[in-house]
Design a protein around this motif. Sequence first.
Motif, short mmCIF file in Angstrom:
data_model
loop_
_atom_site.label_atom_id
_atom_site.label_comp_id
_atom_site.label_asym_id
_atom_site.label_seq_id
_atom_site.Cartn_x
_atom_site.Cartn_y
_atom_site.Cartn_z
N GLU A 156 -12.09 12.65 -1.01
CA GLU A 156 -11.93 11.20 -1.01
C GLU A 156 -10.76 10.79 -1.88
N ILE A 157 -10.05 9.74 -1.45
CA ILE A 157 -9.06 9.06 -2.28
C ILE A 157 -9.44 7.60 -2.31
N ALA A 158 -9.60 7.05 -3.51
CA ALA A 158 -10.05 5.66 -3.66
C ALA A 158 -8.86 4.77 -4.02
N TYR A 159 -8.87 3.54 -3.49
CA TYR A 159 -7.79 2.59 -3.71
C TYR A 159 -8.35 1.25 -4.18
N PHE A 171 0.83 -1.20 0.00
CA PHE A 171 0.00 0.00 0.00
C PHE A 171 0.87 1.25 0.00
N ASP A 172 0.56 2.17 -0.90
CA ASP A 172 1.23 3.47 -0.95
C ASP A 172 0.15 4.53 -1.08
N ALA A 173 0.07 5.42 -0.10
CA ALA A 173 -1.02 6.40 -0.07
C ALA A 173 -1.05 7.23 -1.34
N ARG A 174 0.10 7.50 -1.92
CA ARG A 174 0.17 8.32 -3.13
C ARG A 174 0.00 7.49 -4.40
N PHE A 175 0.88 6.50 -4.58
CA PHE A 175 0.94 5.81 -5.86
C PHE A 175 -0.11 4.71 -6.03
N SER A 176 -0.70 4.22 -4.94
CA SER A 176 -1.72 3.19 -5.07
C SER A 176 -3.10 3.75 -5.38
#
Length: 297
Positions: free
Chosen positions: A273-276, A130-135
């Motif tokens: 929101e940031i979706a993964y 998991f990478d908060a930015r790149f994922s």
Amino acid sequence: MHHSASVRLRLDLSYDGTDFSGWAAQPGLRTVQGSLEGALAMLLRVDDPASVRLTVGGRTDAGVHARGQVAHLDVTPAQLEKWTARRRPEEPAWEAPELARLRARKLTGIVSRAAPDVVVHAAHVVPAAFDARFSALRRRYEYRLIGAGMRKDPLVARYTAEVPRPLDFDAVQRASDELLGLNDFTTFCKAREGATAVRDLLRFEWRRAEDGAYAARIEADAFCHSMVRALIGAVVAVGSGRIDHEELVALRDARARTSRFTVMPAHGLSLEEIAYPPNDALEARAAATRARRSAID
């Protein structure tokens, strides 16, 4: 960097960006990252506070707010155990959501001493990939504004930009529709050296909020610096009559910075929101995000 002897944590947090000089830590300035990393250093009792480093999903500028910010950091198993130690050891093991909330409450309790405008909602253990930015798959923002003659509400003034001209709601929406899709957004942002400004703008929708303000929902796979506020400025220029629809299209296709519209103020903007992807797709997503995007002819 993640090491085999460490545990990766995802932090979900919100903040009022009014009194911060943005997310990124800067010497002598009050920032969200600096406030959180200082609180984490106290919580984890590290010898070197500089060893606590957060990676953020959406780096916000000075004055920009967030309801759905995400960051990650790596801690040792011993630090994690201290962080989540239960006061009543006789209780059965808590479910992961409760542990995540417990960690969040402890961190918020410390950070609120110096930064009551930051709240951590959860601190989950996540896979090393998991990478908060790149994922991230996509990011969603909201921008609030009012035009001349619209009702002002002092209770939300910190979060609502003002435009000194009347705005045509339908014209603003039509202009927003024209910007959707996969495009080179150089007109609306400055790409990093060695990168392109190619982005996929997925949604750009306006609604009338309960307090009467116009609120934009704007979503893309990624954004470059100041892109959201520049896009808002462009459609506001159409809605206020400063430029027409045809000129907006021409400016978009010119792929050059322009003074025909202005970048809107920061305080109207909030990261919502940031979706993964699912855990088994995290590594592939990060690799795809890191790859340089092809230019559009």
